[in-house]
Design a protein around this motif. Structure first.
Motif, PDB file in Angstrom:
ATOM      1  N   ALA A  14     124.268  15.275-100.602  1.00 36.84           N
ATOM      2  CA  ALA A  14     123.528  14.194 -99.785  1.00 36.84           C
ATOM      3  C   ALA A  14     123.439  13.101-100.818  1.00 36.84           C
ATOM      4  N   PRO A  15     123.242  11.714-100.447  1.00 35.22           N
ATOM      5  CA  PRO A  15     123.161  10.544-101.079  1.00 35.22           C
ATOM      6  C   PRO A  15     122.289  10.729-102.141  1.00 35.22           C
ATOM      7  N   GLY A  16     122.584  10.327-103.521  1.00 36.25           N
ATOM      8  CA  GLY A  16     121.728  10.395-104.829  1.00 36.25           C
ATOM      9  C   GLY A  16     121.385  11.638-104.945  1.00 36.25           C
ATOM     10  N   LYS A  17     122.075  12.800-104.632  1.00 35.48           N
ATOM     11  CA  LYS A  17     121.635  14.052-105.127  1.00 35.48           C
ATOM     12  C   LYS A  17     123.059  14.926-105.502  1.00 35.48           C
ATOM     13  N   GLU A  18     123.010  15.933-106.297  1.00 36.97           N
ATOM     14  CA  GLU A  18     124.270  16.611-106.832  1.00 36.97           C
ATOM     15  C   GLU A  18     124.386  17.475-105.687  1.00 36.97           C
ATOM     16  N   ARG A  19     126.082  17.736-105.667  1.00 39.85           N
ATOM     17  CA  ARG A  19     126.690  18.819-104.702  1.00 39.85           C
ATOM     18  C   ARG A  19     125.805  20.139-104.818  1.00 39.85           C
ATOM     19  N   GLU A  20     125.671  20.837-103.489  1.00 36.53           N
ATOM     20  CA  GLU A  20     125.107  22.077-103.692  1.00 36.53           C
ATOM     21  C   GLU A  20     125.839  23.221-102.748  1.00 36.53           C
ATOM     22  N   PHE A  21     125.680  24.220-103.034  1.00 39.15           N
ATOM     23  CA  PHE A  21     126.402  25.457-102.528  1.00 39.15           C
ATOM     24  C   PHE A  21     125.659  25.652-101.010  1.00 39.15           C
ATOM     25  N   ALA A  71     122.670  29.670 -98.705  1.00 35.56           N
ATOM     26  CA  ALA A  71     121.785  29.162 -99.403  1.00 35.56           C
ATOM     27  C   ALA A  71     120.563  29.353 -98.624  1.00 35.56           C
ATOM     28  N   ASP A  72     118.963  29.457 -99.230  1.00 32.83           N
ATOM     29  CA  ASP A  72     118.046  29.821 -98.785  1.00 32.83           C
ATOM     30  C   ASP A  72     117.764  28.581 -97.854  1.00 32.83           C
ATOM     31  N   PHE A  73     117.917  27.471 -98.099  1.00 27.31           N
ATOM     32  CA  PHE A  73     117.618  26.452 -97.104  1.00 27.31           C
ATOM     33  C   PHE A  73     118.405  26.458 -95.907  1.00 27.31           C
ATOM     34  N   VAL A  74     119.440  27.342 -95.584  1.00 27.15           N
ATOM     35  CA  VAL A  74     120.194  27.178 -94.409  1.00 27.15           C
ATOM     36  C   VAL A  74     119.992  28.614 -93.739  1.00 27.15           C
ATOM     37  N   LYS A  75     119.731  29.652 -94.376  1.00 29.05           N
ATOM     38  CA  LYS A  75     119.179  30.878 -93.707  1.00 29.05           C
ATOM     39  C   LYS A  75     118.617  30.905 -92.486  1.00 29.05           C
ATOM     40  N   GLY A  76     119.253  31.673 -91.338  1.00 32.52           N
ATOM     41  CA  GLY A  76     118.799  31.608 -90.125  1.00 32.52           C
ATOM     42  C   GLY A  76     119.202  30.068 -89.346  1.00 32.52           C
ATOM     43  N   ARG A  77     119.643  29.530 -89.795  1.00 33.94           N
ATOM     44  CA  ARG A  77     120.175  28.147 -89.064  1.00 33.94           C
ATOM     45  C   ARG A  77     121.526  27.965 -88.977  1.00 33.94           C
TER      46      ARG A  77
END
Length: 121
Positions: free
Chosen positions: A40-47, A61-67
């Motif tokens: 994301a803009p201004g953020k580190e790359r994340e799995f 990743a927890d933030f996408v589980k179920g979606r």
């Protein structure tokens, strides 16, 4: 050498869906685990998600589980990411990557250029 080409990004409203694809060439696709990452803009790359070479084990990743749902078609040398219930905070450049091993873990060996996903509120 491995070439990875992502497609399927775009602009979508919050709550909508997109399906990303990653076409791979250059090596035997089915030998390697694959993953999706985002920056994301201004953020580190994340799995975001990973899948083993045979597709038997999947990680999110927890933030996408179920979606989000990751899948692969080894016959077509293609990796997918179905993204549902998208949120504005999912806005990022999404890239696919190859782990030069059968399992997900460590630093991938090759990366795609990425595809932009923008979620409007």
């Amino acid at each position: 050498q491995v070439q990875l080409v992502e497609s399927g990004g775009g602009l979508v409203q919050a709550g909508g869906s997109l399906r990303l694809s990653c076409a791979a060439s250059g090596r035997t696709f089915s030998d390697y685990a694959m993953g999706w990452f985002r920056r994301a803009p201004g953020k580190e790359r994340e799995f975001v998600s990973g899948i083993t070479s045979g597709g038997g084990t999947i990680y999110y990743a927890d933030f996408v589980k179920g979606r989000y749902i990751i899948s692969r078609d080894n016959a077509k040398n293609t990796l997918y990411l179905q993204m549902n219930s998208l949120k504005p905070e999912d806005t990022a450049v999404y890239s696919c990557a190859v782990y030069l091993q059968k399992l997900v873990g460590g630093t991938p060996g090759y990366w795609g250029q990425g595809t932009q996903v923008t979620v409007s509120s």
